[in-house]
Design an enzyme around this catalytic site. Structure first.
Site, PDB file in Angstrom:
ATOM      1  N   ASN A 115       0.876  -1.175   0.000  1.00  0.00           N
ATOM      2  CA  ASN A 115       0.000   0.000   0.000  1.00  0.00           C
ATOM      3  C   ASN A 115       0.912   1.224   0.000  1.00  0.00           C
ATOM      4  OD1 ASN A 115      -1.686   2.124   0.530  1.00  0.00           O
ATOM      5  ND2 ASN A 115      -2.485   1.307   2.459  1.00  0.00           N
TER       6      ASN A 115
ATOM      7  N   TYR B  64      -9.131  14.848  -5.721  1.00  0.00           N
ATOM      8  CA  TYR B  64      -8.268  14.353  -6.806  1.00  0.00           C
ATOM      9  C   TYR B  64      -7.506  15.505  -7.474  1.00  0.00           C
ATOM     10  CZ  TYR B  64      -7.176  11.586 -11.058  1.00  0.00           C
ATOM     11  OH  TYR B  64      -6.550  10.947 -12.100  1.00  0.00           O
TER      12      TYR B  64
HETATM   13  P1  NAD Z   1      -6.381   1.881 -12.514  1.00  0.00           P
HETATM   14  O1  NAD Z   1      -7.431   2.002 -11.452  1.00  0.00           O
HETATM   15  O2  NAD Z   1      -6.682   1.117 -13.751  1.00  0.00           O
HETATM   16  O3  NAD Z   1      -5.040   1.273 -11.861  1.00  0.00           O
HETATM   17  C1  NAD Z   1      -4.526   1.796 -10.676  1.00  0.00           C
HETATM   18  C2  NAD Z   1      -3.704   0.722  -9.982  1.00  0.00           C
HETATM   19  O4  NAD Z   1      -3.228   1.282  -8.753  1.00  0.00           O
HETATM   20  C3  NAD Z   1      -4.514  -0.522  -9.611  1.00  0.00           C
HETATM   21  O5  NAD Z   1      -3.843  -1.699 -10.001  1.00  0.00           O
HETATM   22  C4  NAD Z   1      -4.656  -0.449  -8.099  1.00  0.00           C
HETATM   23  O6  NAD Z   1      -4.695  -1.714  -7.453  1.00  0.00           O
HETATM   24  C5  NAD Z   1      -3.394   0.323  -7.713  1.00  0.00           C
HETATM   25  N1  NAD Z   1      -3.526   1.004  -6.430  1.00  0.00           N
HETATM   26  C6  NAD Z   1      -4.564   1.756  -5.999  1.00  0.00           C
HETATM   27  N2  NAD Z   1      -4.338   2.175  -4.749  1.00  0.00           N
HETATM   28  C7  NAD Z   1      -3.125   1.682  -4.370  1.00  0.00           C
HETATM   29  C8  NAD Z   1      -2.357   1.757  -3.192  1.00  0.00           C
HETATM   30  N3  NAD Z   1      -2.788   2.427  -2.120  1.00  0.00           N
HETATM   31  N4  NAD Z   1      -1.153   1.138  -3.153  1.00  0.00           N
HETATM   32  C9  NAD Z   1      -0.721   0.444  -4.226  1.00  0.00           C
HETATM   33  N5  NAD Z   1      -1.405   0.315  -5.366  1.00  0.00           N
HETATM   34  C10 NAD Z   1      -2.602   0.934  -5.439  1.00  0.00           C
HETATM   35  O7  NAD Z   1      -5.955   3.392 -12.852  1.00  0.00           O
HETATM   36  P2  NAD Z   1      -5.365   4.003 -14.212  1.00  0.00           P
HETATM   37  O8  NAD Z   1      -6.498   4.497 -15.012  1.00  0.00           O
HETATM   38  O9  NAD Z   1      -4.385   3.074 -14.817  1.00  0.00           O
HETATM   39  O10 NAD Z   1      -4.600   5.293 -13.629  1.00  0.00           O
HETATM   40  C11 NAD Z   1      -3.218   5.283 -13.312  1.00  0.00           C
HETATM   41  C12 NAD Z   1      -2.808   6.694 -12.921  1.00  0.00           C
HETATM   42  O11 NAD Z   1      -3.077   7.594 -13.986  1.00  0.00           O
HETATM   43  C13 NAD Z   1      -3.553   7.242 -11.705  1.00  0.00           C
HETATM   44  O12 NAD Z   1      -2.683   8.004 -10.918  1.00  0.00           O
HETATM   45  C14 NAD Z   1      -4.619   8.125 -12.324  1.00  0.00           C
HETATM   46  O13 NAD Z   1      -5.020   9.135 -11.443  1.00  0.00           O
HETATM   47  C15 NAD Z   1      -3.867   8.675 -13.537  1.00  0.00           C
HETATM   48  N6  NAD Z   1      -4.752   9.132 -14.616  1.00  0.00           N
HETATM   49  C16 NAD Z   1      -5.528   8.248 -15.313  1.00  0.00           C
HETATM   50  C17 NAD Z   1      -6.335   8.714 -16.352  1.00  0.00           C
HETATM   51  C18 NAD Z   1      -7.181   7.766 -17.170  1.00  0.00           C
HETATM   52  O14 NAD Z   1      -7.895   8.222 -18.081  1.00  0.00           O
HETATM   53  N7  NAD Z   1      -7.150   6.452 -16.913  1.00  0.00           N
HETATM   54  C19 NAD Z   1      -6.362  10.074 -16.649  1.00  0.00           C
HETATM   55  C20 NAD Z   1      -5.563  10.951 -15.913  1.00  0.00           C
HETATM   56  C21 NAD Z   1      -4.754  10.461 -14.906  1.00  0.00           C
END
Ligand code: NAD
Length: 253
Positions: free
Chosen positions: A62, A163
Site C-alpha cells: 500500500n 483528486y
Molecule cells: P487503474 O485504477 O486502472 O489502476 C490503478 C492501480 O493502482 C490498480 O492496479 C490499483 O490496485 C493500484 N492502487 C490503488 N491504490 C493503491 C495503493 N494504495 N497502493 C498500491 N497500489 C494501489 O488506474 P489508471 O487508469 O491506470 O490510472 C493510473 C494513474 O493515472 C492514476 O494516478 C490516475 O489518477 C492517472 N490518470 C488516469 C487517467 C485515465 O484516463 N485512466 C487520466 C488521468 C490520470
C-alpha cells in the site's frame, strides 16, 4: 538513461496505465518491479508480461503506508538491486461535489474520508515512494529518474476537489524534487494524461463516452500506450527535468 541497465519500480503497475508502462519499458530492456495493492492483479500482470518475453517481479504494497513502503524498497534492492527509475502512478478516485444542494437545502457533501483516502494514495503515496526511491538512487551512487503521474484534472475539475488538489500537488512535488535532486544526477518529470481508454471508460454509457470524446480536439480517447510513450520519453531524454508532459489529445488547448 539506458533502459536496459535500469531497475524501474512502477506503482499501480498491475493494471491500466501502469501495466502499459511496464510493457513498454520492459520491451526496451528495463528490469521491472511492479508495486500494487492487488495481489491477484499482480500475478496476472507478471504472467501476461512473461508471455510477451518481459521479466518482472511483483511486490504487494500500500503506497500510503510508510513502513510498508520502506520495507518494499529494501525488498526490491535485495532481489533486483537498487532502483534507478521510479514511476509514481498508483491512484484512486473518490469523486463527490464539495456541497450538493437543491432549493437551498444541502443534500450531500464530500466526506472527510473521501478527501483523505485520495490525498493518502495520490499525494502521500507519491511522497513516500519518491523519497525512498531518491534515497536509494543517491546511496547507490548512480543517476536516476522519477516520473510522477498527474492528470488534466490538476487544473480543477467538478466533483474532484480531492483528486484535483492531489494531482496539482504532484506537479509541485515534481518541480521541487527536480530542483533538489539535480545535484545528485536525478531527473524528475511528470505526465498529465487526458481521457485514456481504460476499464473505467469501457464501462461508461455510449452516449456519455461520445460526449466525452467530442470535447477532445483530436476527437478520440488516448490509448494507455500513449501515456507509456510519454513516460519512456522522460526516461530516455537526459536533458528533461522539472516539467510536465500533457498527453491529452489537445483537451486543455
Ligand atoms: P487503474 O485504477 O486502472 O489502476 C490503478 C492501480 O493502482 C490498480 O492496479 C490499483 O490496485 C493500484 N492502487 C490503488 N491504490 C493503491 C495503493 N494504495 N497502493 C498500491 N497500489 C494501489 O488506474 P489508471 O487508469 O491506470 O490510472 C493510473 C494513474 O493515472 C492514476 O494516478 C490516475 O489518477 C492517472 N490518470 C488516469 C487517467 C485515465 O484516463 N485512466 C487520466 C488521468 C490520470
Amino acid at each position: 538513461m539506458k533502459l536496459d541497465k535500469s531497475v524501474i519500480a512502477i506503482t499501480g503497475g498491475a493494471r491500466g496505465l501502469g501495466f502499459a508502462m511496464a510493457r513498454r519499458l520492459g520491451k526496451q530492456g528495463a528490469t521491472l518491479a511492479l508495486l500494487d495493492m492487488d495481489a491477484d492483479a499482480l500475478d496476472h500482470a507478471v504472467s501476461a508480461l512473461y508471455g510477451e518475453g518481459i521479466k518482472s517481479s511483483a511486490f504487494q504494497v500500500n503506497v500510503a503506508d510508510e513502513d510498508s513502503v520502506k520495507q518494499v524498497f529494501r525488498d526490491i534492492a535485495a532481489s533486483l538491486g537498487p532502483v534507478s527509475g521510479q514511476v509514481n502512478n498508483a491512484g484512486i478516485l473518490r469523486d463527490a461535489l464539495l456541497v450538493k444542494a437543491k432549493d437551498g437545502v444541502v443534500e450531500k457533501t464530500m466526506s472527510l474520508q473521501a478527501w483523505q483516502q485520495v490525498i493518502d494514495v495520490n499525494l502521500t503515496g507519491v511522497f513516500l515512494c519518491g523519497r525512498e526511491a531518491a534515497a536509494q538512487m543517491i546511496e547507490a551512487g548512480h543517476e536516476g529518474v522519477i516520473v510522477n503521474i498527474s492528470s488534466i484534472s490538476r487544473a480543477g475539475n467538478m466533483g474532484q476537489s480531492n483528486y484535483a488538489a492531489a494531482k496539482a500537488a504532484v506537479v509541485s512535488l515534481t518541480t521541487t524534487w527536480a530542483n533538489e535532486l539535480a545535484r545528485y544526477g536525478i531527473r524528475v518529470g511528470a505526465v498529465a494524461p487526458g481521457f485514456i481508454e481504460t476499464d473505467m471508460t469501457a464501462s461508461m454509457r455510449e452516449d456519455m463516452l461520445e460526449k466525452l470524446t467530442a470535447g477532445v480536439p483530436l476527437r478520440r480517447l488516448g490509448d494507455p500506450d500513449h501515456i507509456a510513450q510519454s513516460v519512456a520519453f522522460i526516461f530516455e531524454n537526459d536533458y528533461f527535468t522539472g516539467r510536465v508532459i500533457e498527453c491529452d489529445g489537445g483537451l486543455r488547448l
